[in-house]
Design a protein around this motif. Sequence first.
Motif, PDB file in Angstrom:
ATOM      1  N   UNK A   1      53.951  43.291  37.451  1.00  0.00           N
ATOM      2  CA  UNK A   1      53.164  42.969  38.646  1.00  0.00           C
ATOM      3  C   UNK A   1      51.680  43.156  38.331  1.00  0.00           C
ATOM      4  N   UNK A   2      50.852  42.313  38.951  1.00  0.00           N
ATOM      5  CA  UNK A   2      49.393  42.473  38.902  1.00  0.00           C
ATOM      6  C   UNK A   2      48.914  42.489  40.338  1.00  0.00           C
ATOM      7  N   UNK A   3      48.236  43.560  40.725  1.00  0.00           N
ATOM      8  CA  UNK A   3      47.789  43.681  42.114  1.00  0.00           C
ATOM      9  C   UNK A   3      46.507  42.883  42.343  1.00  0.00           C
ATOM     10  N   UNK A   4      46.252  42.515  43.611  1.00  0.00           N
ATOM     11  CA  UNK A   4      44.927  41.985  43.947  1.00  0.00           C
ATOM     12  C   UNK A   4      43.934  43.148  43.877  1.00  0.00           C
ATOM     13  N   UNK A   5      42.671  42.866  44.104  1.00  0.00           N
ATOM     14  CA  UNK A   5      41.646  43.914  44.084  1.00  0.00           C
ATOM     15  C   UNK A   5      41.929  44.916  45.203  1.00  0.00           C
ATOM     16  N   UNK A   6      41.927  46.182  44.851  1.00  0.00           N
ATOM     17  CA  UNK A   6      42.134  47.272  45.813  1.00  0.00           C
ATOM     18  C   UNK A   6      40.779  47.928  46.038  1.00  0.00           C
ATOM     19  N   UNK A   7      40.349  47.989  47.283  1.00  0.00           N
ATOM     20  CA  UNK A   7      39.045  48.551  47.643  1.00  0.00           C
ATOM     21  C   UNK A   7      39.261  49.957  48.203  1.00  0.00           C
ATOM     22  N   UNK A   8      38.683  50.962  47.550  1.00  0.00           N
ATOM     23  CA  UNK A   8      38.828  52.346  47.987  1.00  0.00           C
ATOM     24  C   UNK A   8      37.470  52.808  48.519  1.00  0.00           C
ATOM     25  N   UNK A   9      37.368  53.047  49.842  1.00  0.00           N
ATOM     26  CA  UNK A   9      36.075  53.432  50.428  1.00  0.00           C
ATOM     27  C   UNK A   9      35.587  54.773  49.886  1.00  0.00           C
ATOM     28  N   UNK A  10      34.289  54.903  49.810  1.00  0.00           N
ATOM     29  CA  UNK A  10      33.674  56.152  49.360  1.00  0.00           C
ATOM     30  C   UNK A  10      33.826  57.216  50.440  1.00  0.00           C
ATOM     31  N   UNK A  11      34.000  58.476  50.048  1.00  0.00           N
ATOM     32  CA  UNK A  11      34.128  59.569  51.015  1.00  0.00           C
ATOM     33  C   UNK A  11      32.796  59.924  51.665  1.00  0.00           C
ATOM     34  N   UNK A  12      31.712  59.654  50.963  1.00  0.00           N
ATOM     35  CA  UNK A  12      30.405  60.032  51.497  1.00  0.00           C
ATOM     36  C   UNK A  12      29.581  58.839  51.967  1.00  0.00           C
TER      37      UNK A  12
ATOM     38  N   UNK B   1      39.529  48.500  42.129  1.00  0.00           N
ATOM     39  CA  UNK B   1      40.403  48.506  40.961  1.00  0.00           C
ATOM     40  C   UNK B   1      41.513  47.487  41.155  1.00  0.00           C
ATOM     41  N   UNK B   2      42.170  47.145  40.035  1.00  0.00           N
ATOM     42  CA  UNK B   2      43.389  46.343  40.051  1.00  0.00           C
ATOM     43  C   UNK B   2      44.416  47.096  39.241  1.00  0.00           C
ATOM     44  N   UNK B   3      45.665  46.975  39.649  1.00  0.00           N
ATOM     45  CA  UNK B   3      46.732  47.671  38.961  1.00  0.00           C
ATOM     46  C   UNK B   3      47.603  46.682  38.215  1.00  0.00           C
ATOM     47  N   UNK B   4      47.832  46.976  36.950  1.00  0.00           N
ATOM     48  CA  UNK B   4      48.739  46.212  36.107  1.00  0.00           C
ATOM     49  C   UNK B   4      49.968  47.094  35.919  1.00  0.00           C
ATOM     50  N   UNK B   5      51.132  46.588  36.309  1.00  0.00           N
ATOM     51  CA  UNK B   5      52.366  47.354  36.151  1.00  0.00           C
ATOM     52  C   UNK B   5      53.178  46.693  35.041  1.00  0.00           C
TER      53      UNK B   5
ATOM     54  N   UNK C   1      38.444  44.261  35.364  1.00  0.00           N
ATOM     55  CA  UNK C   1      39.415  43.652  36.287  1.00  0.00           C
ATOM     56  C   UNK C   1      39.590  42.164  36.030  1.00  0.00           C
ATOM     57  N   UNK C   2      38.538  41.475  35.629  1.00  0.00           N
ATOM     58  CA  UNK C   2      38.589  40.025  35.434  1.00  0.00           C
ATOM     59  C   UNK C   2      39.547  39.634  34.311  1.00  0.00           C
ATOM     60  N   UNK C   3      39.827  40.542  33.374  1.00  0.00           N
ATOM     61  CA  UNK C   3      40.750  40.241  32.273  1.00  0.00           C
ATOM     62  C   UNK C   3      42.147  39.899  32.796  1.00  0.00           C
ATOM     63  N   UNK C   4      42.512  40.450  33.943  1.00  0.00           N
ATOM     64  CA  UNK C   4      43.860  40.253  34.482  1.00  0.00           C
ATOM     65  C   UNK C   4      44.056  38.872  35.098  1.00  0.00           C
TER      66      UNK C   4
END
Length: 163
Positions: free
Chosen positions: A12-23, A30-34, A59-62
């Motif tokens: 599996x290759x995920x779409x772009x995952x956006x993780x909000x900053x805590x501050x 990130x993207x996840x390659x499984x 990320x673009x390599x995926x």
Amino acid sequence: MIKFSATALIHHISPVIDIPSRNGGQSFQKRELILDDTWTKDGNTYPNFVLIEFSGDKMAQLDSFAPGQRVTVEAYVNGREYQGRYFNTIKGMSVAPYQQQQTSHPVGQRPAPAPGYPQQPQYPQQPASYPNQGGYPQAPAPAPMPGTPQGGNLGPEGLPFRN
């Protein structure tokens, strides 16, 4: 960090995952390659799925890969401790289509030696018409070395050397 290279099928290759900053700063993407590295032994199948994170410009390599393709991935294993527990993250550095390396050589040929190593001489194969030469004579047993149990002269602790 520990660097490694692995070859496996893409599960599996995920779409772009956006993780909000805590501050309130810029978010992390990130993207996840499984990878599917499932293996079989003695008729039993052992599933093995490995998640590798790609972030930033990596990320673009995926984009040029799809599930089912065999790839070679270079990555780093990062580890950290948090409240007495340990966690690992595998960060992808590169991904490329798998290219099988030739490991066998044509009959009668050897691979070229690595640079800096002497060339091994090529000897002709013994024809079947040579008579059996019998066994080689046995070399005499070497004399015991001084300082060994057979030769005496042990150190103060009974060892063949001194501190």
